[in-house]
Design an enzyme around this catalytic site. Structure first.
Site, PDB file in Angstrom:
ATOM      1  N   ARG A   1       0.841  -1.186   0.000  1.00  0.00           N
ATOM      2  CA  ARG A   1       0.000   0.000   0.000  1.00  0.00           C
ATOM      3  C   ARG A   1       0.882   1.244   0.000  1.00  0.00           C
ATOM      4  NH1 ARG A   1      -4.660  -1.167   4.601  1.00  0.00           N
ATOM      5  NH2 ARG A   1      -5.419  -3.143   3.751  1.00  0.00           N
TER       6      ARG A   1
ATOM      7  N   ASP B   1       0.163   5.445   0.846  1.00  0.00           N
ATOM      8  CA  ASP B   1      -0.847   6.349   1.374  1.00  0.00           C
ATOM      9  C   ASP B   1      -1.236   7.400   0.336  1.00  0.00           C
ATOM     10  OD1 ASP B   1      -0.842   5.072   3.825  1.00  0.00           O
ATOM     11  OD2 ASP B   1       0.666   6.425   4.688  1.00  0.00           O
TER      12      ASP B   1
ATOM     13  N   ARG C   1       7.644   7.954   6.844  1.00  0.00           N
ATOM     14  CA  ARG C   1       7.341   9.361   7.114  1.00  0.00           C
ATOM     15  C   ARG C   1       7.531   9.710   8.592  1.00  0.00           C
ATOM     16  NH1 ARG C   1       1.516   9.760   4.873  1.00  0.00           N
ATOM     17  NH2 ARG C   1       1.604  11.824   5.828  1.00  0.00           N
TER      18      ARG C   1
ATOM     19  N   TYR D   1      12.472   3.053  -0.405  1.00  0.00           N
ATOM     20  CA  TYR D   1      11.766   4.331  -0.462  1.00  0.00           C
ATOM     21  C   TYR D   1      12.783   5.470  -0.425  1.00  0.00           C
ATOM     22  CZ  TYR D   1       7.098   2.381   0.509  1.00  0.00           C
ATOM     23  OH  TYR D   1       5.902   1.713   0.437  1.00  0.00           O
TER      24      TYR D   1
END
Length: 251
Positions: free
Chosen positions: A49, A51, A203, A118
């Site tokens: 997933r 966001d 994050r 990421y």
């Protein structure tokens, strides 16, 4: 027949990857275009997933067809390149498909993945052309201190302190292979590669590491937060989604 599809998307206009009842998602749009071009219902399983507002410069999904034909009743004998071209013509400009290839039935875009990477982009110079793809943050950041704190993340560690909400399968551990900050002429980029990621983990980590970089907390205090296992996201300690990109998945 199982098919692997690789793609990229700008997440600015979507409620994330996964199909939802109350928001337009990348999965929903891509499934619709694939179903039209392949002339059969297509249901995708993604590598993970993302966001709302998060981007992917490299994303992997898979889907199944009842026969070995990618296009049902393929009287035109469309090649894979032609299928990809037609899908990209139907897709909006912010989603693009790179490749579709047949794979073993045992392949799973999510569960077969060994590593994901990421990157988070912070711009210290305002740009009129890239406001959707980086967090503009003016205060000076001590990159050396941030990299020192980032080294604490390496290895098989408990990341409960940086998970928002419920921990999947009650397993807070992730194996981190790489965690580093790099400064360019206009940006500071955080790159992290791991076996898996918890919800909102990157994050939340970036937020804490920025606090190290602005000397709001020390490296030792960051370690204490990390070791505590107490989630910080519950009080809003997270950076904006627009600077985050999923950029690699390895199998």
């Amino acid at each position: 027949m199982r098919w692997k599809i690789t793609l990229a998307y700008d997440g600015s206009n979507y409620g994330g990857w996964q199909r939802q009842n109350n928001a337009l998602t990348v999965q929903e749009v891509l499934e619709g275009c694939l179903s039209k071009v392949c002339r059969q219902p297509i249901y995708l399983a993604g590598c993970g997933r993302t966001d709302a507002g998060v981007h992917a410069s490299y994303y992997v999904a898979h889907f199944d067809t009842p026969s070995e034909e990618l296009v049902a009743n393929n009287k035109d004998s469309l090649s894979h390149d032609q299928v990809i071209f037609r899908i990209n013509k139907l897709l909006p400009p912010d989603i693009s498909v790179f490749q579709i290839e047949s794979v073993e039935d045992t392949f799973h875009s999510r569960f077969s993945a060994r590593k994901r990477m990421y990157q988070y982009h912070i711009r210290y110079k305002k740009s009129a052309f890239h406001p959707k793809y980086a967090w503009w943050y003016q205060p000076h950041l001590d990159v050396e201190a941030m990299n020192k704190a980032s080294q604490l993340l390496l290895g098989d560690k408990n990341f409960a302190a940086f998970c928002k909400g419920e921990i999947p399968r009650n397993n807070p551990n992730c194996i981190v292979y790489l965690a580093q900050w790099e400064k360019t002429n206009e940006e500071i980029i955080f790159t992290i590669q791991a076996s898996r990621f918890l919800r909102n983990m990157v994050r939340s980590l970036v937020k804490a590491l920025v606090e190290v970089g602005t000397h709001k907390i020390t490296v030792e205090e960051f370690k204490a937060i990390f070791d505590s296992g107490v989630g910080r996201n519950e009080i809003g300690r997270s950076v904006p989604p627009n600077g985050l990109f999923l950029c690699d998945v390895q199998y």
